[in-house]
Design a protein around this motif. Structure first.
Motif, PDB file in Angstrom:
ATOM      1  N   SER A 142       0.830  -1.219   0.000  1.00 40.86           N
ATOM      2  CA  SER A 142       0.000   0.000   0.000  1.00 40.86           C
ATOM      3  C   SER A 142       0.858   1.259   0.000  1.00 40.86           C
ATOM      4  CB  SER A 142      -0.949   0.005   1.195  1.00 40.86           C
ATOM      5  OG  SER A 142      -0.267   0.302   2.389  1.00 40.86           O
ATOM      6  N   HIS A 158     -13.052  -3.001  -4.354  1.00 43.66           N
ATOM      7  CA  HIS A 158     -12.687  -1.854  -5.203  1.00 43.66           C
ATOM      8  C   HIS A 158     -11.767  -2.263  -6.347  1.00 43.66           C
ATOM      9  CE1 HIS A 158     -13.563   0.029  -1.235  1.00 43.66           C
ATOM     10  NE2 HIS A 158     -14.291   0.813  -2.014  1.00 43.66           N
ATOM     11  N   THR A 189      -4.233  -9.553  -3.655  1.00 40.43           N
ATOM     12  CA  THR A 189      -5.086  -9.090  -2.552  1.00 40.43           C
ATOM     13  C   THR A 189      -5.870 -10.254  -1.961  1.00 40.43           C
ATOM     14  OG1 THR A 189      -5.273  -6.933  -3.635  1.00 40.43           O
ATOM     15  CG2 THR A 189      -6.858  -7.418  -1.918  1.00 40.43           C
ATOM     16  N   ARG A 209      -4.190  -0.875   4.434  1.00 37.77           N
ATOM     17  CA  ARG A 209      -3.541  -0.473   5.682  1.00 37.77           C
ATOM     18  C   ARG A 209      -4.352  -0.890   6.908  1.00 37.77           C
ATOM     19  NH1 ARG A 209      -1.810   5.416   3.295  1.00 37.77           N
ATOM     20  NH2 ARG A 209      -0.499   4.510   1.670  1.00 37.77           N
ATOM     21  N   ILE A 210      -5.540  -1.403   6.701  1.00 34.95           N
ATOM     22  CA  ILE A 210      -6.379  -1.878   7.801  1.00 34.95           C
ATOM     23  C   ILE A 210      -6.115  -3.377   7.964  1.00 34.95           C
ATOM     24  CG2 ILE A 210      -8.752  -2.190   8.609  1.00 34.95           C
ATOM     25  CD1 ILE A 210      -9.510   0.142   6.716  1.00 34.95           C
ATOM     26  N   MET A 214     -11.883  -5.421   1.941  1.00 33.04           N
ATOM     27  CA  MET A 214     -12.434  -4.150   1.480  1.00 33.04           C
ATOM     28  C   MET A 214     -11.797  -3.754   0.149  1.00 33.04           C
ATOM     29  SD  MET A 214     -12.580  -2.299   5.239  1.00 33.04           S
ATOM     30  CE  MET A 214     -12.281  -0.702   4.601  1.00 33.04           C
ATOM     31  N   ALA A 215     -10.500  -3.983   0.004  1.00 37.24           N
ATOM     32  CA  ALA A 215      -9.809  -3.638  -1.236  1.00 37.24           C
ATOM     33  C   ALA A 215     -10.300  -4.495  -2.404  1.00 37.24           C
ATOM     34  CB  ALA A 215      -8.303  -3.801  -1.055  1.00 37.24           C
ATOM     35  N   HIS A 223      -5.330   2.300   0.115  1.00 36.95           N
ATOM     36  CA  HIS A 223      -5.558   2.822   1.465  1.00 36.95           C
ATOM     37  C   HIS A 223      -6.275   1.777   2.341  1.00 36.95           C
ATOM     38  CE1 HIS A 223      -5.718   5.844   4.506  1.00 36.95           C
ATOM     39  NE2 HIS A 223      -7.050   5.757   4.598  1.00 36.95           N
ATOM     40  N   ASP A 224      -7.111   0.941   1.721  1.00 40.36           N
ATOM     41  CA  ASP A 224      -7.815  -0.106   2.476  1.00 40.36           C
ATOM     42  C   ASP A 224      -6.858  -1.172   2.993  1.00 40.36           C
ATOM     43  OD1 ASP A 224     -10.263   1.096   2.018  1.00 40.36           O
ATOM     44  OD2 ASP A 224     -10.637  -0.058   0.181  1.00 40.36           O
ATOM     45  N   GLY A 280      -7.753   0.889  -3.910  1.00 40.16           N
ATOM     46  CA  GLY A 280      -7.841   0.089  -2.693  1.00 40.16           C
ATOM     47  C   GLY A 280      -6.566   0.054  -1.879  1.00 40.16           C
ATOM     48  N   GLY A 283      -8.986  -5.082   5.784  1.00 41.58           N
ATOM     49  CA  GLY A 283      -8.534  -4.243   4.675  1.00 41.58           C
ATOM     50  C   GLY A 283      -8.470  -4.932   3.329  1.00 41.58           C
TER      51      GLY A 283
END
Length: 178
Positions: free
Chosen positions: A76, A101, A122, A89-90, A97-98, A86-87, A84, A94
């Protein structure tokens, strides 16, 4: 009723009837295996792993989760403009979530190969982090055998009563090994 609704209701009813234990009967046959090979409900106490297996499983699961999270975090920061990024980083959630996107986003020179490779990476990251947490959970709830305890001094004590009768009197005694 619509034809599709009737078909679904019929299939559901058939599934319920077929799954009822009293209606489905198997032919009785001779058992293939002797009784000593019968399936047991669970492992015997002496077949369980030692108590140190819990700690090892928790440590390995934590290391796996941290390793996959480190890969996601590093990617990231290497490609911050990717969709995605920024996602990632969770932790744990994360990558999932990525994945929602996945695509080119607002980049003009995006190819399908890059999108597919990023989605595969991912997905691997998401499964790796979730798998590490599953190993941690197994380590927390893993049944183990009782720890072997060193014998206490009370179990090593042995007392021996003694009795002696002679001309001058009676003697009672107690001797022991400890």
């Amino acid at each position: 009723m619509h034809l599709v609704t009737r078909a679904l209701l019929t299939a559901g009813l058939f599934g319920l009837v077929a799954g009822t234990p009293g209606l489905a009967r198997a032919e009785e046959s001779e058992p293939d295996e002797p009784a000593e090979h019968a399936v047991r409900p669970g492992p015997r106490r002496d077949e369980l792993p030692p108590p140190s297996a819990r700690t090892n499983a928790v440590l390995v699961g934590s290391a796996v989760t941290a390793g996959w999270y480190g890969l996601a975090l590093g990617s990231s920061f290497l490609w911050p403009d990717a969709v995605g990024a920024h996602d990632l980083r969770i932790p744990v959630a994360g990558p999932w979530m990525a994945l929602s996107h996945t695509g080119c986003g607002h980049v003009s020179d995006c190819s399908t190969v890059i999108v597919v490779l990023r989605a595969i990476a991912t997905s691997l990251d998401a499964v790796g982090q979730a798998g590490g947490l599953a190993v941690v959970g197994e380590g927390l709830f893993l049944p183990t055998r009782e720890p072997e305890r060193a014998p206490t001094h009370a179990t090593n004590f042995r007392f021996y009563p003694s009795f002696d009768a002679e001309k001058g009197g009676l003697h009672f005694g107690l001797s022991g090994v400890f």
